[in-house]
Design a protein around this motif. Structure first.
Motif, PDB file in Angstrom:
ATOM      1  N   GLN A  33       0.895  -0.740   0.214  1.00 48.58           N
ATOM      2  CA  GLN A  33       0.376  -0.059   0.263  1.00 48.58           C
ATOM      3  C   GLN A  33       0.982   1.575  -0.157  1.00 48.58           C
ATOM      4  OE1 GLN A  33      -0.138  -2.212   1.614  1.00 48.58           O
ATOM      5  NE2 GLN A  33      -2.119  -3.088   2.431  1.00 48.58           N
ATOM      6  N   GLU A  34       2.499   1.172   0.181  1.00 46.00           N
ATOM      7  CA  GLU A  34       3.449   2.577   1.058  1.00 46.00           C
ATOM      8  C   GLU A  34       3.453   2.444  -0.703  1.00 46.00           C
ATOM      9  OE1 GLU A  34       3.342   1.325   5.176  1.00 46.00           O
ATOM     10  OE2 GLU A  34       5.581   1.057   3.774  1.00 46.00           O
ATOM     11  N   ILE A  35       3.601   1.773  -1.761  1.00 44.91           N
ATOM     12  CA  ILE A  35       4.635   1.926  -3.056  1.00 44.91           C
ATOM     13  C   ILE A  35       3.265   1.634  -4.251  1.00 44.91           C
ATOM     14  CG2 ILE A  35       5.984   1.324  -4.697  1.00 44.91           C
ATOM     15  CD1 ILE A  35       6.979  -0.935  -2.732  1.00 44.91           C
ATOM     16  N   ARG A  56       3.158  20.034 -14.663  1.00 48.14           N
ATOM     17  CA  ARG A  56       1.845  18.337 -14.603  1.00 48.14           C
ATOM     18  C   ARG A  56       3.444  17.635 -14.544  1.00 48.14           C
ATOM     19  NH1 ARG A  56      -2.210  18.423 -17.719  1.00 48.14           N
ATOM     20  NH2 ARG A  56      -0.969  17.331 -19.472  1.00 48.14           N
ATOM     21  N   GLY A  57       3.861  17.150 -14.153  1.00 49.90           N
ATOM     22  CA  GLY A  57       5.204  15.804 -14.398  1.00 49.90           C
ATOM     23  C   GLY A  57       4.982  14.852 -14.703  1.00 49.90           C
ATOM     24  N   GLN A  58       5.963  13.764 -14.327  1.00 54.43           N
ATOM     25  CA  GLN A  58       5.744  12.784 -14.614  1.00 54.43           C
ATOM     26  C   GLN A  58       6.000  11.191 -14.536  1.00 54.43           C
ATOM     27  OE1 GLN A  58       8.022  13.550 -19.600  1.00 54.43           O
ATOM     28  NE2 GLN A  58       6.884  15.435 -19.426  1.00 54.43           N
ATOM     29  N   SER A  59       6.056  11.547 -13.461  1.00 56.42           N
ATOM     30  CA  SER A  59       6.568  10.602 -12.735  1.00 56.42           C
ATOM     31  C   SER A  59       6.472   8.512 -12.355  1.00 56.42           C
ATOM     32  CB  SER A  59       6.561  10.497 -11.347  1.00 56.42           C
ATOM     33  OG  SER A  59       6.786   9.780  -9.787  1.00 56.42           O
ATOM     34  N   LYS A  60       6.688   8.269 -12.225  1.00 58.91           N
ATOM     35  CA  LYS A  60       5.505   6.951 -13.120  1.00 58.91           C
ATOM     36  C   LYS A  60       6.175   5.781 -10.937  1.00 58.91           C
ATOM     37  CE  LYS A  60       6.421   6.630 -17.269  1.00 58.91           C
ATOM     38  NZ  LYS A  60       5.461   7.505 -17.524  1.00 58.91           N
ATOM     39  N   LEU A  61       5.951   6.792 -10.558  1.00 60.28           N
ATOM     40  CA  LEU A  61       6.466   6.002  -8.934  1.00 60.28           C
ATOM     41  C   LEU A  61       6.185   6.853  -7.214  1.00 60.28           C
ATOM     42  CD1 LEU A  61       7.013   3.138  -7.838  1.00 60.28           C
ATOM     43  CD2 LEU A  61       9.588   4.585  -7.729  1.00 60.28           C
ATOM     44  N   VAL A  62       5.318   6.589  -6.891  1.00 60.96           N
ATOM     45  CA  VAL A  62       5.092   7.291  -5.413  1.00 60.96           C
ATOM     46  C   VAL A  62       5.020   6.588  -4.360  1.00 60.96           C
ATOM     47  CG1 VAL A  62       3.246   8.590  -4.309  1.00 60.96           C
ATOM     48  CG2 VAL A  62       3.031   8.627  -6.684  1.00 60.96           C
TER      49      VAL A  62
END
Ligand code: FAD
Ligand code: MLT
Ligand code: ZN
Length: 489
Positions: A33-35, A56-62
């Motif tokens: 749940q933290e990824i 607006r950025g393009q991150s693929k990971l939070v």
């Protein structure tokens, strides 16, 4: 605006592109749940896009760690692997600093959200960085205390995010800046070490006050994970009055009088021009403005004290005097909590209202009080002369420029409400606004910071020597520049 809107900006090839082995590492220290991973049924738009919907950025990971140890492990790994990271709080920042530009990993502090300790004698609150401001304040309210900062984004912004931006807000006039009220911090440095001054005392003159480096650092040299802050007792008597004034000189005269006559109970002195109330009115359709007539300027004054009778008397005498002296054209005094809230909404609603026509260009500046509103006038004239602005004509990109802000702190918010973001409007505003501010020896950021929006304009407010020192500090603590790249430093 996405990275490709800025042709001169290219992804820095020093940074590694995220690989399966990196995800595997994060899975080893965080629960599922933290990824949050793009393309895995997750929509990362909320983390990639800022509050104004301008960047607006393009991150693929939070990543959403729950402990300082997890943050430290993430940062240490990212530093070793040269993975770029954007620390993110409530994502309410107004300079594009809280969102990625390219594919930086978003490190959200939202789950680091516990109050750690509160001392009812000293008023010192210790909490995780991800505690939402409103939650911190409610916790304090139950104990008779107040968080020494308040602002319109209180339902979303984090205590850590406030410290990282050195936010000012509506009551700086009374409670001062976070540089004074923050006593200690817990910070994960770019190499993964944890710097801890959470037990700092009110007075401590043993060497450099290192926490100050992180207050207003905008996520560029450390990730704040804990905050220790001195909180004042909660006032029990509140009064708010809303005044209409016939010109800008009157605003200054009323301010002098309020400081002199309301003294220690004065807790806010906010000013608003006609356009700001027009825009708020468009947004608050159906809600009656405190005054049916139009005035060029309005002021909201709040008093906060511990003896209602005493405060009422003081404010009444102040208002009577201001009316008799002809400083004020009309006035409304709130009776009770609902009326207090109703008056405040005409100030607090402006940011949301000015963004609601399509978008907003925001300039948050410090100017000598005598020059403050001339910037708004100059911008309105410029936009009209370039045929870009009309409140009624929907074919024009700009609705109007409006001014409001924390008058007591010399802080003007110039907002340009637009129907759409266009290069032409941006070119009309920048660097014009920054040049104007520099010519008056003001600051191009009073409280929102520089972030991405003002990254190329720091020299309007800082000398080459100061910029060099900022860069030296950044390079010393973050030699691989993994923290919040493409922003002001
Ligand atoms: P974010 O927006 O998530 O981040 C802001 C910056 O801090 C980014 O650079 C980010 O990388 C960094 N950051 C966030 N958390 C951390 C952390 N834990 N460690 C290191 N870096 C971190 N500001 C004022 O000063 N006065 C106001 O009156 C005011 N009113 C506002 C009203 C509204 C409606 C809105 C939307 C914003 C307002 N702001 C105001 C802007 C203000 O900057 C933010 O609300 C607040 O300071 C940001 O907190 P946040 O948790 O949302 O941080
Ligand atoms: C405010 O004072 O309302 C804020 O700083 C937010 C803004 O200007 O949009
Ligand atoms: Zn503000």
């Amino acid at each position: 605006l996405t990275a490709d809107t800025y042709p001169t900006l290219v992804r820095d090839a020093r940074y590694k592109k995220l690989g399966e082995e990196d995800i595997a590492f994060f899975r080893g220290i965080l629960s599922e749940q933290e990824i949050l991973q793009a393309g895995e049924g997750e929509d990362l738009a909320l983390y990639n896009e800022d509050w104004m919907r301008k960047y607006r950025g393009q991150s693929k990971l939070v990543l959403r760690p729950k402990s300082t140890q997890q943050v430290a492990a993430i940062i240490r790994y990212c530093n070793e692997q040269r993975l770029a990271v954007v620390p993110q709080g409530g994502n309410t920042g107004l300079v594009g600093g809280s969102v990625p530009v390219f594919d930086e990993i978003v490190l959200s502090l939202a789950q680091l959200n516990k109050v750690r300790d509160f001392d009812p004698v000293s008023g010192i609150l210790k909490c995780d960085a991800g505690v939402i401001l409103e939650n911190a304040d409610s916790y304090l309210m139950e104990r008779g205390y107040l968080f020494p900062l308040d602002l319109g984004a209180k339902g979303s912004c984090h205590v850590g995010g406030l410290v990282a931006t050195n936010a000012g807000g509506l009551r700086l006039l009374r409670y001062g800046s976070l540089h004074g009220s923050v006593l200690g911090l817990e910070v994960v440095l770019p190499n993964g070490e944890v710097l801890n001054s959470m037990d700092a005392l009110r007075k401590d003159n043993t060497g450099f006050d290192l926490k100050q480096l992180f207050i207003g650092s905008e996520g560029t040299i450390g990730v704040i994970t804990g905050v220790s802050i001195l909180c004042p007792p909660r006032p029990t008597a509140f009064n708010v009055c809303f005044l209409a004034l016939e010109n800008y000189a009157r605003v200054q005269e009323v301010f002098i009088k309020a400081k002199k006559e309301l003294g220690e109970i004065l807790s806010a002195f906010e000013f608003m021009d006609f356009n700001s109330q027009y825009i708020a009115g468009q947004h608050l359709k159906g809600v009656a403005h405190p005054f049916s007539e139009k005035y060029p300027f309005y002021v909201l004054i709040e008093t906060a004290g511990s003896n209602k009778e005493h405060d009422d008397l003081k404010l009444e005498q102040f208002l009577e005097g201001a009316m008799e002296e002809g400083l004020v054209s009309d006035g409304a005094l709130a009776q009770g909590e609902t009326e207090v809230r109703n008056l405040w909404q005409w100030r607090e609603m402006i940011p949301e209202a000015s963004a609601s026509e399509g978008g907003v260009y925001k300039y948050d500046v410090s100017l000598p009080l005598k020059d403050m509103h001339s910037l708004v006038d100059a911008v309105n004239e410029r936009l009209t002369a370039q045929n870009l602005s009309d409140t009624e004509d929907a074919s024009k990109p700009v609705v109007c420029a409006l001014g409001y802000g924390h008058f007591g702190d010399g802080n003007l918010h110039l907002n340009v409400a637009v129907r759409e973001y266009t290069k032409q409007v941006e070119a009309a505003l920048e660097p014009f606004v920054y040049e104007f501010v520099a010519s008056k020896h003001g600051s191009i950021s009073a409280e929102h910071g520089l972030g991405f929006q003002k990254k190329n304009y720091i020299s309007y407010s800082k000398s080459p020597q100061e910029i060099k020192m900022i860069k030296d500090i950044k390079h010393h603590y973050d030699p691989n520049a993994i923290l919040n790249p493409y922003k002001y430093v």
